[in-house]
Write a protein that holds these residues in place. Structure first.
Motif, PDB file in Angstrom:
ATOM      1  N   GLU A 354      26.428  17.007  36.644  1.00  0.00           N
ATOM      2  CA  GLU A 354      26.796  16.090  35.568  1.00  0.00           C
ATOM      3  C   GLU A 354      27.604  14.935  36.139  1.00  0.00           C
ATOM      4  N   VAL A 355      27.302  13.725  35.663  1.00  0.00           N
ATOM      5  CA  VAL A 355      27.984  12.508  36.119  1.00  0.00           C
ATOM      6  C   VAL A 355      28.333  11.667  34.895  1.00  0.00           C
ATOM      7  N   PRO A 356      29.298  10.732  35.022  1.00  0.00           N
ATOM      8  CA  PRO A 356      29.588   9.831  33.896  1.00  0.00           C
ATOM      9  C   PRO A 356      28.428   8.886  33.633  1.00  0.00           C
ATOM     10  N   THR A 357      28.404   8.338  32.446  1.00  0.00           N
ATOM     11  CA  THR A 357      27.273   7.477  32.070  1.00  0.00           C
ATOM     12  C   THR A 357      27.146   6.264  32.980  1.00  0.00           C
ATOM     13  N   ASP A 358      28.275   5.735  33.458  1.00  0.00           N
ATOM     14  CA  ASP A 358      28.181   4.533  34.291  1.00  0.00           C
ATOM     15  C   ASP A 358      27.705   4.833  35.708  1.00  0.00           C
ATOM     16  N   ALA A 359      27.469   6.127  36.025  1.00  0.00           N
ATOM     17  CA  ALA A 359      26.894   6.471  37.333  1.00  0.00           C
ATOM     18  C   ALA A 359      25.390   6.262  37.356  1.00  0.00           C
ATOM     19  N   LEU A 360      24.775   6.167  36.177  1.00  0.00           N
ATOM     20  CA  LEU A 360      23.335   5.938  36.096  1.00  0.00           C
ATOM     21  C   LEU A 360      23.039   4.453  36.257  1.00  0.00           C
ATOM     22  N   PRO A 361      21.855   4.084  36.688  1.00  0.00           N
ATOM     23  CA  PRO A 361      21.511   2.667  36.827  1.00  0.00           C
ATOM     24  C   PRO A 361      21.719   1.906  35.515  1.00  0.00           C
ATOM     25  N   ALA A 362      22.210   0.671  35.620  1.00  0.00           N
ATOM     26  CA  ALA A 362      22.498  -0.123  34.429  1.00  0.00           C
ATOM     27  C   ALA A 362      21.255  -0.321  33.571  1.00  0.00           C
ATOM     28  N   ALA A 363      20.080  -0.354  34.209  1.00  0.00           N
ATOM     29  CA  ALA A 363      18.844  -0.567  33.459  1.00  0.00           C
ATOM     30  C   ALA A 363      18.586   0.563  32.464  1.00  0.00           C
ATOM     31  N   LYS A 364      19.144   1.739  32.709  1.00  0.00           N
ATOM     32  CA  LYS A 364      18.959   2.863  31.791  1.00  0.00           C
ATOM     33  C   LYS A 364      19.517   2.534  30.414  1.00  0.00           C
ATOM     34  N   TRP A 365      20.610   1.783  30.377  1.00  0.00           N
ATOM     35  CA  TRP A 365      21.326   1.561  29.117  1.00  0.00           C
ATOM     36  C   TRP A 365      20.942   0.249  28.445  1.00  0.00           C
ATOM     37  N   ARG A 366      20.006  -0.457  29.015  1.00  0.00           N
ATOM     38  CA  ARG A 366      19.569  -1.705  28.393  1.00  0.00           C
ATOM     39  C   ARG A 366      18.890  -1.405  27.059  1.00  0.00           C
ATOM     40  N   ASP A 367      19.338  -2.016  25.985  1.00  0.00           N
ATOM     41  CA  ASP A 367      18.807  -1.803  24.624  1.00  0.00           C
ATOM     42  C   ASP A 367      19.010  -0.363  24.142  1.00  0.00           C
ATOM     43  N   TYR A 368      19.951   0.343  24.694  1.00  0.00           N
ATOM     44  CA  TYR A 368      20.229   1.738  24.316  1.00  0.00           C
ATOM     45  C   TYR A 368      21.296   1.748  23.229  1.00  0.00           C
ATOM     46  N   ASP A 369      21.185   2.635  22.272  1.00  0.00           N
ATOM     47  CA  ASP A 369      22.148   2.756  21.175  1.00  0.00           C
ATOM     48  C   ASP A 369      23.529   3.094  21.752  1.00  0.00           C
ATOM     49  N   PRO A 370      24.543   2.247  21.522  1.00  0.00           N
ATOM     50  CA  PRO A 370      25.883   2.496  22.088  1.00  0.00           C
ATOM     51  C   PRO A 370      26.481   3.822  21.639  1.00  0.00           C
ATOM     52  N   GLN A 371      26.239   4.218  20.395  1.00  0.00           N
ATOM     53  CA  GLN A 371      26.795   5.484  19.915  1.00  0.00           C
ATOM     54  C   GLN A 371      26.149   6.668  20.621  1.00  0.00           C
ATOM     55  N   ARG A 372      24.864   6.605  20.827  1.00  0.00           N
ATOM     56  CA  ARG A 372      24.189   7.681  21.536  1.00  0.00           C
ATOM     57  C   ARG A 372      24.635   7.721  23.002  1.00  0.00           C
ATOM     58  N   ARG A 373      24.905   6.568  23.573  1.00  0.00           N
ATOM     59  CA  ARG A 373      25.380   6.555  24.959  1.00  0.00           C
ATOM     60  C   ARG A 373      26.709   7.295  25.063  1.00  0.00           C
ATOM     61  N   LYS A 374      27.575   7.134  24.080  1.00  0.00           N
ATOM     62  CA  LYS A 374      28.886   7.796  24.120  1.00  0.00           C
ATOM     63  C   LYS A 374      28.758   9.317  24.120  1.00  0.00           C
ATOM     64  N   SER A 375      27.707   9.833  23.442  1.00  0.00           N
ATOM     65  CA  SER A 375      27.556  11.293  23.327  1.00  0.00           C
ATOM     66  C   SER A 375      26.568  11.870  24.336  1.00  0.00           C
ATOM     67  N   ALA A 376      26.059  11.019  25.231  1.00  0.00           N
ATOM     68  CA  ALA A 376      25.028  11.475  26.173  1.00  0.00           C
ATOM     69  C   ALA A 376      25.647  12.291  27.307  1.00  0.00           C
ATOM     70  N   HIS A 377      24.922  13.340  27.717  1.00  0.00           N
ATOM     71  CA  HIS A 377      25.227  14.075  28.940  1.00  0.00           C
ATOM     72  C   HIS A 377      24.305  13.529  30.025  1.00  0.00           C
ATOM     73  N   CYS A 378      24.875  13.104  31.143  1.00  0.00           N
ATOM     74  CA  CYS A 378      24.076  12.519  32.211  1.00  0.00           C
ATOM     75  C   CYS A 378      24.114  13.416  33.443  1.00  0.00           C
ATOM     76  N   VAL A 379      22.970  13.526  34.102  1.00  0.00           N
ATOM     77  CA  VAL A 379      22.863  14.381  35.292  1.00  0.00           C
ATOM     78  C   VAL A 379      22.183  13.619  36.417  1.00  0.00           C
ATOM     79  N   TRP A 380      22.466  14.050  37.643  1.00  0.00           N
ATOM     80  CA  TRP A 380      21.998  13.344  38.833  1.00  0.00           C
ATOM     81  C   TRP A 380      21.655  14.366  39.914  1.00  0.00           C
TER      82      TRP A 380
END
Length: 389
Positions: A354-380
């Motif tokens: 598990e990693v923080p959301t900002d560890a993922l490429p910025a392109a992942k979050w382009r046009d992504y719902d900000p609220q869903r981003r806050k609750s997302a679990h990210c893995v690497w």
């Protein structure tokens, strides 16, 4: 789906959802011989036999050939039921088999059987055989025919030692089970003879569950195969319609978030499928590479396995194949995001951290719902690190 996606997407693929599961599987049986085995302990009640007749009629009308292999009692009851419940395929052909299975080729019996098998043939395998010889004769007969698949119907479609709720047994485990003491040894030895004779798969199920086993993804009973029941491979163009149906099913069930058609096209291009018995799609997963090409990473998308196969390690096998595919393509990492703590745990069991959301490429979050981003679990997963289970 964007208007551009819709314009590019063939009508036949967009209409894939219109096909029912039963229609899909019936099409797969067209031109094939479907083998069913019935005996006196198969639950030959009125209700069960009406299910049998309905399934046989559907197969025959679709263009399959149905071969029903019975003991004397089952042959009589099944034939009567088919004449009552399946008027579109009557009169039902009823035959007796008195030659040994080993004589199928040597005496032209196989050709005779083929000529008699137009849409439906019921054979009494006990004709001229010693009492209690049904299972031994069935095993030799089906092995000699080298049917691709047989449904062996029994009132008790469970086996101790089978893996999972439904049950999968490979040849090695079957050999062990066939040597263990118990009342089911004749049945197990017959299945062993079939698999050793070249049969791809045998399903042990109740008569009442024939339609579910033949015509749905869910299935019922115990599945026997001479090899691991699940093979993971890259997707080909002939798989695309079935993949789309599976993904849309996952979306309806809430396991997958609805994705744009561009993601589905990426799944086709860089996806893998888990296939049971070499043909039935049990799970899919893919890599979305293009948005992250400059970073040497890819996103795992649309990973989904049918409920029937959950707990059987299919998801892990899909991830292992994606990791191998990523390494071969020169990628340095895979990543994913999920809203589910259960899915997070699955990725962690398979080598992701598990990693923080900002560890993922910025392109992942382009046009992504900000609220869903806050609750997302990210893995690497770094692809130079060892994989998971």
């Amino acid at each position: 789906m964007s208007s551009q996606d819709a314009a590019l997407w063939p009508d036949a693929m967009r209409d894939a959802e219109a096909f029912s599961e039963k229609s899909f599987f019936l099409r797969a049986f067209r031109g094939q011989i479907v083998g069913l085995a019935l005996h006196r302990n198969s639950d030959l009640s009125h209700d069960s036999l009406s299910v049998l007749a309905r399934a046989v009629e559907a197969l025959a009308l679709e263009g399959a050939r149905v071969l029903i292999l019975c003991d004397a009692e089952a042959a009589r009851l099944a034939t009567d039921a088919l004449r009552r419940f399946s008027p579109q395929i009557t009169p039902c052909a009823l035959g007796a088999w008195s030659a040994p299975a080993e004589a199928l080729g040597a005496h032209g019996a196989l050709q005779e059987l083929w000529r008699g098998l137009r849409r439906l043939l019921v054979l009494d395998l006990e004709q001229g055989a010693p009492a209690g010889d049904y299972f031994a004769r069935l095993g030799r007969f089906v092995g000699a025919l080298r049917l691709k698949r047989l449904l062996l119907c029994d009132a008790d479609a469970t086996l101790p030692g089978a893996v999972g709720d439904v049950g999968f047994v490979n040849l090695g485990r079957l050999e062990q089970m066939a040597e263990e003491p118990g009342a089911r040894q004749p049945l197990l030895r017959a299945i062993h003879a079939m698999l050793c004779g070249g049969v791809d798969a045998v399903s042990l199920c109740c008569v009442a569950d024939i339609e579910a086993e033949l015509f749905t993804y869910q299935g019922h009973g115990v599945f026997f195969s001479p090899r691991h029941y699940c093979q993971v491979r890259a997707l080909g163009i002939n798989d695309y319609a079935e993949v789309e149906r599976l993904v849309r099913r996952g979306e309806r069930e809430g396991y997958l978030m609805p994705r744009p058609m561009s993601h589905l096209l990426a799944l086709f291009t860089d996806g893998v499928g888990a296939f049971v018995a070499g043909r039935n799609l049990a799970g899919v997963a893919g890599l979305l590479c293009e948005p992250y090409a400059d970073q040497g990473a890819a996103e795992v998308i649309s990973i989904y396995a049918l409920t029937r196969y959950k707990g059987e390690g299919i998801g892990g096998r899909l991830l292992t194949q994606l990791a191998e595919q990523g390494r071969a393509a020169g990628l340095r990492a895979l990543f994913a995001s999920t809203q589910s703590s259960g899915v997070l745990a699955f990725f962690q069991r398979n080598g992701f951290v598990e990693v923080p959301t900002d560890a993922l490429p910025a392109a992942k979050w382009r046009d992504y719902d900000p609220q869903r981003r806050k609750s997302a679990h990210c893995v690497w997963m770094d692809l130079d690190a060892p994989g998971g289970e």
